[in-house]
Enzyme design. Structure first.
Site, PDB file in Angstrom:
ATOM      1  N   HIS A   1      22.057 -20.160  15.210  1.00 47.09           N
ATOM      2  CA  HIS A   1      23.228 -20.751  14.558  1.00 47.09           C
ATOM      3  C   HIS A   1      24.101 -19.663  13.939  1.00 47.09           C
ATOM      4  O   HIS A   1      25.314 -19.588  14.210  1.00 47.09           O
ATOM      5  CB  HIS A   1      22.765 -21.739  13.478  1.00 47.09           C
ATOM      6  CG  HIS A   1      23.879 -22.405  12.728  1.00 47.09           C
ATOM      7  ND1 HIS A   1      24.265 -23.693  12.978  1.00 47.09           N
ATOM      8  CD2 HIS A   1      24.689 -21.965  11.728  1.00 47.09           C
ATOM      9  CE1 HIS A   1      25.274 -24.018  12.186  1.00 47.09           C
ATOM     10  NE2 HIS A   1      25.545 -22.978  11.410  1.00 47.09           N
ATOM     11  N   GLU A   2      23.483 -18.824  13.113  1.00 44.40           N
ATOM     12  CA  GLU A   2      24.270 -17.782  12.438  1.00 44.40           C
ATOM     13  C   GLU A   2      24.807 -16.758  13.447  1.00 44.40           C
ATOM     14  O   GLU A   2      25.900 -16.222  13.265  1.00 44.40           O
ATOM     15  CB  GLU A   2      23.430 -17.094  11.355  1.00 44.40           C
ATOM     16  CG  GLU A   2      22.935 -18.016  10.253  1.00 44.40           C
ATOM     17  CD  GLU A   2      24.029 -18.869   9.633  1.00 44.40           C
ATOM     18  OE1 GLU A   2      25.198 -18.428   9.605  1.00 44.40           O
ATOM     19  OE2 GLU A   2      23.723 -19.987   9.182  1.00 44.40           O
TER      20      GLU A   2
ATOM     21  N   HIS B   1      28.067 -17.916  14.870  1.00 46.12           N
ATOM     22  CA  HIS B   1      29.190 -17.515  14.009  1.00 46.12           C
ATOM     23  C   HIS B   1      29.526 -16.039  14.222  1.00 46.12           C
ATOM     24  O   HIS B   1      30.695 -15.653  14.285  1.00 46.12           O
ATOM     25  CB  HIS B   1      28.830 -17.727  12.537  1.00 46.12           C
ATOM     26  CG  HIS B   1      28.858 -19.138  12.066  1.00 46.12           C
ATOM     27  ND1 HIS B   1      29.943 -19.978  12.263  1.00 46.12           N
ATOM     28  CD2 HIS B   1      27.955 -19.860  11.359  1.00 46.12           C
ATOM     29  CE1 HIS B   1      29.695 -21.149  11.706  1.00 46.12           C
ATOM     30  NE2 HIS B   1      28.495 -21.109  11.159  1.00 46.12           N
TER      31      HIS B   1
ATOM     32  N   HIS C   1      31.515 -15.324  17.231  1.00 51.80           N
ATOM     33  CA  HIS C   1      32.901 -15.730  16.977  1.00 51.80           C
ATOM     34  C   HIS C   1      33.659 -14.575  16.300  1.00 51.80           C
ATOM     35  O   HIS C   1      34.811 -14.271  16.647  1.00 51.80           O
ATOM     36  CB  HIS C   1      32.902 -16.970  16.085  1.00 51.80           C
ATOM     37  CG  HIS C   1      34.163 -17.768  16.151  1.00 51.80           C
ATOM     38  ND1 HIS C   1      34.371 -18.886  15.374  1.00 51.80           N
ATOM     39  CD2 HIS C   1      35.299 -17.626  16.880  1.00 51.80           C
ATOM     40  CE1 HIS C   1      35.567 -19.398  15.636  1.00 51.80           C
ATOM     41  NE2 HIS C   1      36.152 -18.640  16.541  1.00 51.80           N
TER      42      HIS C   1
END
Length: 673
Positions: free
Chosen positions: A466-467, A470, A473
């Site tokens: 999940h992290e 990010h 991105h």
């Protein structure tokens, strides 16, 4: 000489943590604010007619060093804080807020911005320039540029109060978390808890110069205890302690602070002409209005609640075998784990040896290479703020792309949870593409002194992915202006990349490449991989209702100001979460006083965005599933979405990638079949 006000003579202009001293920060902030104000004055005092280049663009690039020092300071205050840093934060926050207000309420500057904005139809700006111009103008208006002088002064004071009080909220939660620990001296009280976790508890006791075992409220300690401890009374005691964080009437209590924060937000919204704070926030989100958000959350609630009730009934049947007539929230994790093992023959302790942290990290690095062509090389010559931190140079086609800091283990100076952040934004200027410095911070179990590596639960595996979503991105950012770069997108779009990447953790084809026993190198058996895939939606109804409860509570906190005047925080919380509650409510606990996402972080009137983004990520991953999860053509289109940052409307970005708007049916199909 203050190192923070100089150009960093370091690889890729990275933060020189090894020579930064706490006492450097306050004078650096003051000097850099003065320098940034001079940059603003140069725009205002320019006698030439206002243009995009001499107003909007110069403003977009101003304050670069101040931004970087702010990132360094506030990231340290989250990941490696101490009393001195927290005190500095209390002094610095109002200074920065005052500086920000001074710029946003600078009438002469705004007049120049407005002149450029009003004449935009005369010029052929490209898409990114148009977005920057629109966002700059709106940003000033939403910061009070159109208010009279008296109201501007009031707004400035509100903003300063908000910054100080939200900071205090987080400090209280951290202090309250650290203040409690459970010292256990009889091993019988730890029945059911796996040996690896017992070693962790024993080491915690040794660090405190105690015999036996110590359990804390830090998640790597608390969650395994609630999952495996057979001693129901101790589970209850731990759950009560956790539920009383900043809710005990002591010096770290946040109840009054919550009311003060919400009152200030309401005052800010009213001053700017909005019905309430949620309307103010949502004007700049994909969802647009509280009504649309609540309709969305309630639609999911109607679909998910029957599944959740069915799941809880299964757990209650298990608990009844143990003589428990009324199941409580502190029984949930224990019986959910029992049911998971019965249904799928899986438990975290069986899986953990197959997920040593270094292998999971290599897997996510490999996935980033497969999809986006990124490679990662550890750098030992780049300064770090703690010995646990590692730094990687990220490359694309052999060229430098980004720095990535990873910080995985809990410690007293680090807040709970997991997050991605940055130390430096990406932007292009004068032909140079200045690349970002990205950081991932987590709280995983540390390696033990007997050389056992850090072994992750499967949930921790998905947390890392999940992290890292990010982080990708941020790392792929490729925009002209820093304020539109990387994760600087609409808040209800920002969770798409993170939640999207979690999907790969459940794909057998991918799991087989890295789920290997840390001692024998044996690949996780196919039956276990199949069980992981089957267990993907285990307790999905319960988890959905839990998230919906947070989202509904958040939206009501920011729309129902009149109720806050009549109700206590506990009463308000119970009133608006009752529709999602699946267990009896305990009057001694409340989650709001430690709800850092909305009272310290950026999720005020925005917690719904996790579920909103789930619709996006389910729809996006479905596109990959239909065409191959490593499909290079689709990955290339997705890469464009990620690298575009906030340069386009998010729905336009999504449709360019997918060919259509996202469908809520994709989420419902994934969650409930």
């Amino acid at each position: 000489m203050n190192i923070l006000t100089e150009n960093f003579n370091t690889p890729y202009h990275s933060a020189p943590f090894n020579i930064i001293k706490n006492e450097d920060f306050l004078p650096a902030f003051k000097e850099l604010i003065k320098k940034s104000e001079e940059e603003i004055e140069s725009i205002v005092n320019n006698s030439e007619a206002p243009t995009f280049e001499n107003v909007i663009e110069i403003l977009a690039y101003s304050g670069e060093q101040l931004d970087m020092v702010s990132h360094i300071f506030f990231n340290l205050n989250s990941a490696e804080t101490n009393d001195e840093l927290q005190q500095i934060a209390q002094e610095v926050s109002p200074i920065l807020t005052e500086y920000s207000s001074k710029i946003s309420q600078n009438e002469a500057l705004f007049n120049k911005i407005k002149k450029v904005y009003d004449e935009k139809e005369k010029y052929n700006y490209n898409e990114e320039q148009q977005m920057l111009l629109n966002e700059t103008y709106k940003g000033f208006v939403r910061s009070g540029a159109l208010l009279n002088e008296k109201d501007k002064e009031t707004l400035k004071k509100i903003s300063m109060d908000l910054s100080v009080k939200s900071l205090q909220f987080g400090q209280n939660v951290l202090a309250s978390t650290n203040a409690y620990f459970k010292h256990i001296t009889h091993k019988d009280d730890l029945a059911g808890i796996p040996n690896a976790i017992l070693e962790q508890y024993a080491e915690e006791a040794k660090e405190r110069n105690l015999e036996g075992w110590v359990v804390t409220l830090q998640y790597p300690s608390y969650i395994p205890f609630m999952t495996y401890a057979e001693n129901r009374e101790l589970r209850k005691e731990m759950a009560l302690a956790n539920g009383k964080k900043s809710f005990s009437g002591d010096e770290f209590d946040n109840q009054n602070l919550i009311k003060e924060l919400l009152q200030l937000k309401q005052q800010k919204a009213a001053l700017l002409g909005y019905k309430d704070y949620a309307h103010y926030v949502l004007e700049e989100r994909m969802a647009k209005s509280p009504t649309k958000v609540l309709d969305f959350l309630n639609e999911l609630l109607i679909k998910a609640k029957p599944y959740a009730n069915k799941e809880i009934d299964e757990l209650k049947a298990l608990a009844k075998i143990d003589g428990i007539e009324t199941m409580q929230i502190y029984d949930h994790a224990f019986y959910a784990e029992k049911l998971r093992k019965a249904k799928f023959d899986l438990n975290d302790e069986e899986l953990k040896p197959y997920f040593p942290l270094h292998q999971v990290q290599e897997a996510v690095f490999g996935l980033a290479n497969e999809l986006f062509g990124l490679t990662f090389e550890e750098r030992n010559d780049i300064s770090k703020y703690h010995e646990d931190v590692k730094v990687y140079e990220v490359k694309e086609n052999g060229e430098y792309k980004s720095l990535l800091y990873v910080d995985y283990f809990p410690r007293k100076g680090k807040r709970a949870g997991a997050w991605m952040t940055s130390y430096k934004n990406q932007y292009k200027r004068e032909g140079i593409n200045s690349r970002p410095h990205i950081s991932i911070v987590c709280n995983f179990s540390k390696p033990t002194k007997d050389t056992t590596p850090s072994l992750l639960t499967f949930q921790e595996v998905t947390t890392l992915f999940h992290e890292f979503g990010h982080a990708i991105h941020g790392m792929l950012a490729n925009t002209q202006y820093p304020s539109l770069s990387g994760t600087s997108v609409k808040w209800d779009f920002v969770e798409l990349p993170s939640q999207f990447l979690e999907n790969f953790c459940y794909e057998p084809e991918f799991l087989r490449t890295f789920a290997k026993h840390y001692i024998t190198s044996e690949i996780l058996p196919d039956d276990k991989i199949e069980k992981i895939e089957q267990s993907k939606n285990f307790m999905e109804g319960y988890q959905t209702l839990r998230q919906l409860g947070f989202g509904i509570l958040d939206m009501n906190y920011h729309t129902k100001g009149e109720d806050l005047e009549k109700l206590s925080i506990k009463e308000f919380e119970d009133k608006y979460t009752s529709v999602t509650q699946l267990y009896p409510v305990n009057q001694e606990t409340a989650m709001s006083p430690s709800f850092s996402h909305i009272f310290q972080g950026g999720y005020s009137a925005g917690y719904y965005s996790y579920k909103w983004a789930e619709v996006l990520d389910a729809d996006a991953f479905q596109y990959f599933k239909e065409n191959g999860i490593f499909n290079s053509e689709i990955a290339a289109k997705y890469k464009i979405l990620l690298s575009s940052g906030g340069t386009k409307d998010p729905m336009e970005l999504y449709k360019n990638f997918r060919g259509s708007e996202p469908k809520v049916e994709s989420l419902l199909k994934r969650a409930f079949g």
